[in-house]
Design a protein around this motif. Structure first.
Motif, mmCIF file in Angstrom:
data_model
loop_
_atom_site.group_PDB
_atom_site.id
_atom_site.type_symbol
_atom_site.label_atom_id
_atom_site.label_comp_id
_atom_site.label_asym_id
_atom_site.label_seq_id
_atom_site.Cartn_x
_atom_site.Cartn_y
_atom_site.Cartn_z
ATOM 1 N N ALA A 117 0.829 -1.028 -0.436
ATOM 2 C CA ALA A 117 -0.042 0.063 -0.109
ATOM 3 C C ALA A 117 0.732 0.863 -0.250
ATOM 4 C CB ALA A 117 -0.829 -0.448 1.187
ATOM 5 N N MET A 118 1.884 0.942 -0.143
ATOM 6 C CA MET A 118 2.866 2.814 0.302
ATOM 7 C C MET A 118 4.140 2.247 -0.963
ATOM 8 S SD MET A 118 2.764 3.486 3.848
ATOM 9 C CE MET A 118 3.616 4.327 3.583
ATOM 10 N N GLY A 119 3.525 1.220 -1.643
ATOM 11 C CA GLY A 119 4.666 1.484 -2.619
ATOM 12 C C GLY A 119 5.823 0.230 -2.768
ATOM 13 N N VAL A 120 5.850 0.087 -1.611
ATOM 14 C CA VAL A 120 6.882 -0.668 -1.492
ATOM 15 C C VAL A 120 6.941 -2.515 -2.031
ATOM 16 C CG1 VAL A 120 9.047 -2.298 0.810
ATOM 17 C CG2 VAL A 120 7.652 0.101 0.378
ATOM 18 N N THR A 121 7.624 -2.511 -3.144
ATOM 19 C CA THR A 121 7.297 -4.034 -3.362
ATOM 20 C C THR A 121 8.623 -5.009 -3.263
ATOM 21 O OG1 THR A 121 8.784 -3.267 -5.515
ATOM 22 C CG2 THR A 121 6.490 -2.990 -5.766
ATOM 23 N N GLU A 122 10.208 -4.482 -2.448
ATOM 24 C CA GLU A 122 10.463 -6.165 -2.071
ATOM 25 C C GLU A 122 10.365 -5.829 -0.439
ATOM 26 O OE1 GLU A 122 11.932 -6.775 -4.559
ATOM 27 O OE2 GLU A 122 11.501 -5.986 -6.034
ATOM 28 N N ALA A 141 1.092 -2.690 -6.530
ATOM 29 C CA ALA A 141 2.362 -1.447 -5.528
ATOM 30 C C ALA A 141 3.291 -0.946 -6.796
ATOM 31 C CB ALA A 141 2.881 -2.621 -4.775
ATOM 32 N N GLN A 142 3.728 -2.319 -7.992
ATOM 33 C CA GLN A 142 4.463 -2.037 -8.967
ATOM 34 C C GLN A 142 3.854 -0.777 -9.977
ATOM 35 O OE1 GLN A 142 4.864 -6.091 -9.853
ATOM 36 N NE2 GLN A 142 6.802 -6.545 -9.018
ATOM 37 N N LEU A 143 2.529 -1.510 -10.312
ATOM 38 C CA LEU A 143 1.624 -0.965 -11.369
ATOM 39 C C LEU A 143 1.998 1.415 -10.792
ATOM 40 C CD1 LEU A 143 -0.426 -2.961 -13.036
ATOM 41 C CD2 LEU A 143 1.902 -1.706 -13.775
ATOM 42 N N MET A 144 1.274 0.659 -9.233
ATOM 43 C CA MET A 144 1.064 2.472 -8.685
ATOM 44 C C MET A 144 2.284 3.222 -8.624
ATOM 45 S SD MET A 144 0.096 1.392 -4.685
ATOM 46 C CE MET A 144 0.253 2.800 -4.232
ATOM 47 N N HIS A 145 3.834 2.257 -9.330
ATOM 48 C CA HIS A 145 4.579 3.497 -9.400
ATOM 49 C C HIS A 145 4.577 4.023 -10.908
ATOM 50 C CE1 HIS A 145 7.486 3.488 -5.984
ATOM 51 N NE2 HIS A 145 6.573 2.391 -5.576
ATOM 52 N N LYS A 146 4.530 2.763 -12.080
ATOM 53 C CA LYS A 146 4.215 2.541 -13.171
ATOM 54 C C LYS A 146 3.650 3.822 -13.710
ATOM 55 C CE LYS A 146 4.013 0.252 -17.581
ATOM 56 N NZ LYS A 146 3.979 -0.849 -18.018
ATOM 57 N N TYR A 147 2.594 4.362 -12.726
ATOM 58 C CA TYR A 147 1.600 5.021 -13.727
ATOM 59 C C TYR A 147 1.032 6.264 -11.911
ATOM 60 C CZ TYR A 147 -0.112 1.402 -16.935
ATOM 61 O OH TYR A 147 0.214 0.463 -17.928
ATOM 62 N N GLY A 148 2.187 6.659 -11.991
ATOM 63 C CA GLY A 148 1.725 7.615 -10.511
ATOM 64 C C GLY A 148 1.022 7.669 -9.576
ATOM 65 N N ALA A 149 0.983 6.805 -9.139
ATOM 66 C CA ALA A 149 -0.206 6.780 -7.965
ATOM 67 C C ALA A 149 -0.098 7.423 -7.027
ATOM 68 C CB ALA A 149 -0.900 5.502 -7.641
ATOM 69 N N HIS A 150 -1.115 8.694 -6.346
ATOM 70 C CA HIS A 150 -0.610 9.455 -5.470
ATOM 71 C C HIS A 150 -1.520 9.441 -4.359
ATOM 72 C CE1 HIS A 150 -2.130 12.613 -8.749
ATOM 73 N NE2 HIS A 150 -0.760 12.393 -9.398
ATOM 74 N N ALA A 151 -1.544 8.188 -3.617
ATOM 75 C CA ALA A 151 -2.196 7.931 -2.911
ATOM 76 C C ALA A 151 -2.687 6.178 -2.755
ATOM 77 C CB ALA A 151 -2.915 8.656 -1.523
ATOM 78 N N ALA A 152 -2.261 5.407 -1.394
ATOM 79 C CA ALA A 152 -3.509 4.172 -1.294
ATOM 80 C C ALA A 152 -3.050 3.646 -0.322
ATOM 81 C CB ALA A 152 -1.873 3.417 -2.571
ATOM 82 N N THR A 153 -3.846 2.861 0.316
ATOM 83 C CA THR A 153 -4.305 1.885 1.665
ATOM 84 C C THR A 153 -4.532 0.540 1.049
ATOM 85 O OG1 THR A 153 -4.926 2.511 3.493
ATOM 86 C CG2 THR A 153 -6.423 2.839 1.899
ATOM 87 N N ASP A 154 -4.674 0.025 1.326
ATOM 88 C CA ASP A 154 -5.278 -1.411 1.552
ATOM 89 C C ASP A 154 -6.697 -1.557 2.827
ATOM 90 O OD1 ASP A 154 -3.882 -1.564 3.777
ATOM 91 O OD2 ASP A 154 -3.741 -3.855 3.546
ATOM 92 N N VAL A 155 -7.203 -2.131 1.570
ATOM 93 C CA VAL A 155 -9.051 -2.090 2.682
ATOM 94 C C VAL A 155 -9.047 -4.222 3.833
ATOM 95 C CG1 VAL A 155 -11.102 -2.613 2.390
ATOM 96 C CG2 VAL A 155 -9.890 -0.831 0.843
#
Lengths: 353, 353
Positions: free
Chosen positions: A46-51, A229-243
């Motif tokens: 959710a924080m964009g951390v993929t590793e 999470a990987q695609l959040m970087h690719k497409y420039g996501a502005h914010a996220a959380t997990d439900v």
């Protein structure tokens, strides 16, 4: 924020860490291990951390299990957790299983935590001194299985997507359907001792439909949010959380409240595991209010409107699961709400392969 | 090894992590919080790691506690843990308290883990399907307090002292006296319901002596092993471990078995909390065999013989507690033993200030 982000003593390098533990919600220990792992890792994703550099597994064993069953169940949970773990290609294969009973440690030949048989007495004394009733004396047993873990990653600052930059005009994507709690419970209603509950819902679903929805929920919960999470970087996501436990609206409100801009989230669409709308109408898990708890749910992502369709298309191609554009970021007071007459999408299993 | 050491994706930078959880063994929640923190951090210190970047606190609340008592007890434990935490000057003050009950989370206004009231039913069903008896149905409660944590540090490789380089001719230092389990239990014998046990030991200790030993044990358990870790670097220690649940011999055997050289550990001296030798002679915690469990015990350090006296002198000056040269590293088969007629040192409280 879903994970804690700490400075290290090294320039530009951050430590990201999250922990979660909870009670099993399905009766397949192997799958439960996978779900546990997916659920813990989800806070990193959710924080964009993929590793993820390391995971610790936390496991509390029910002493109500017979030793021979316990051995099997615990090994299956660990195998599920580990299986998931390998799958995500972690740098280290180190998993520490910290179990609560001496017996299990012996059986599994795992390194035990510091557990001392003499201290249970002391615990009981503490309870007594605090003015409470203690049941069962020294033979008292832990009645619950507890599963969970800790996920840790060492990252460059640029690997993080801080969940604070949604702006009016963004759209909201959800990467998994809702309704895991409803599906898991509906499945329990098939058991003989829940006959009364089954009688109430059997007019809207049959047994096969319940089992199919349960399978969909289980596969969904065991699925990692890593590609998201990987695609959040690719497409420039502005914010996220997990439900997860607070449901869509709980987590959406939390995310909205953290935004730098004065924005709100409006949901026009609710993607639901098939039949769960009908079951919820009777069994009332507050699914339509976005309040039904999810286990290992999807990522809720605020993303520029012109990137949303590409994101949804690509995650479906890579993961084999659909994602959904479910709402808009608008100017507002940092809250979230479901619009009246929201569109319901029923997600079927055959969508998934 | 006491901590897991993982590679990161950054050259020369390692992730060091340890976790431990256990049951409280004293009846002061604030001190128990401090002891928990010291015990978790001790695994980092044993590897020479003196800086901790983040700690997670793990806390399972007994539902046998009345809500009003629970609130007080939980806050005191967290305060103790946090107090210790600040004292060690961590880079981040982030502590996640993951509690097991919804009620506590509300009371303390802490971020809850994903706990879903509907899942306890599922847990019970799992137990049933595994062919076991389930007592108490859905009203079942967690009878134990559980305390623990996770400590994480991001370090340069040179900050680690791998516990593998002891050589024949080294001496063995222990930085805390033994006997915490005996002292904690002797103190419990003062309670009315343990009258029978008290009758057995009262010929060798009086009540004041038991309380004094208990105070010594408590202060010792709450003491951090951090200065010991710093001095391990200063004086070129070859290997170390911390002495906890498996007692002196358990941990010494484990350390000896990990050595690159074919060496063994021989102990000629046992430093014991005063009066515990006499109590153990009656109550039999296997203290003289090095088998009595310790909570948050000292560091056992293999160090060049010509550095040992300086180490012992300096840690006493800095920490206000004595350390002890207790044995030798000799050629051998990677085991540990206590020599016959080992010297006993009785450690008194007035040594400590």
């Amino acid at each position: 924020m879903d994970s804690a982000v700490m400075n290290t003593r090294f320039d530009g390098i951050k430590l990201v860490q999250t922990t979660d533990f909870f009670y099993p919600n399905i009766d397949d220990p192997y799958l439960m291990g996978k779900i546990t792992c997916a659920n813990v890792l989800s806070d990193l994703y959710a924080m964009g951390v993929t590793e993820c550099d390391n995971m610790l597994m936390l496991l509390g064993i029910s002493q109500n299990l017979q030793p021979e069953d316990r051995d099997i169940v615990v090994k299956m949970i660990i195998n599920g957790f580990n299986g998931q773990f390998t799958f995500v290609d972690l740098f280290s294969s180190h998993v520490t299983a910290a179990l609560l009973t001496r017996e299990n440690l012996k059986q599994l030949q795992l390194a035990p935590p510091m557990i001392n048989p003499s201290v249970s007495m002391t615990v009981l004394d503490l309870a007594t001194e605090a003015g409470t009733m203690v049941t069962g004396g020294q033979t008292v047993k832990n009645p619950w299985l507890i599963v969970g873990g800790v996920a840790t990653s060492v990252v460059k600052e640029s690997e993080l997507i801080m969940p604070i930059n949604a702006v009016s005009g963004d759209v909201l994507i959800l990467t998994k359907p809702l309704g895991t709690q409803v599906a898991v419970n509906a499945n329990l209603y098939l058991l003989p001792h829940n006959k009364e509950k089954w009688e109430r819902i059997k007019h809207v679903v049959n047994e096969d439909q319940v089992r199919e929805s349960y399978d969909t929920a289980t596969m969904s919960m065991a699925r990692l949010n890593r590609v998201g999470a990987q695609l959040m970087h690719k497409y420039g996501a502005h914010a996220a959380t997990d439900v997860t436990g607070f449901g869509l609206i709980g987590h959406a409100n939390n995310l909205a409240s953290n935004q730098t801009s004065a924005v709100s989230f409006e949901f026009h669409t609710l993607p639901l595991i098939k039949h769960m709308h009908a079951v919820n109408a009777i069994a009332s898990f507050r699914l339509m209010e976005g309040r039904s708890a999810e286990t290992s749910g999807g990522l809720l992502i605020a993303i520029p409107a012109d990137k949303a369709q590409q994101f949804v298309k690509e995650i479906e191609e890579l993961d084999g699961w659909p994602a959904f554009v479910i709402g808009n970021v608008v100017e507002g007071d940092r809250t979230a709400r479901i619009l009246e007459n929201a569109t319901i999408i029923e997600v079927e299993q055959h969508h998934l392969n």
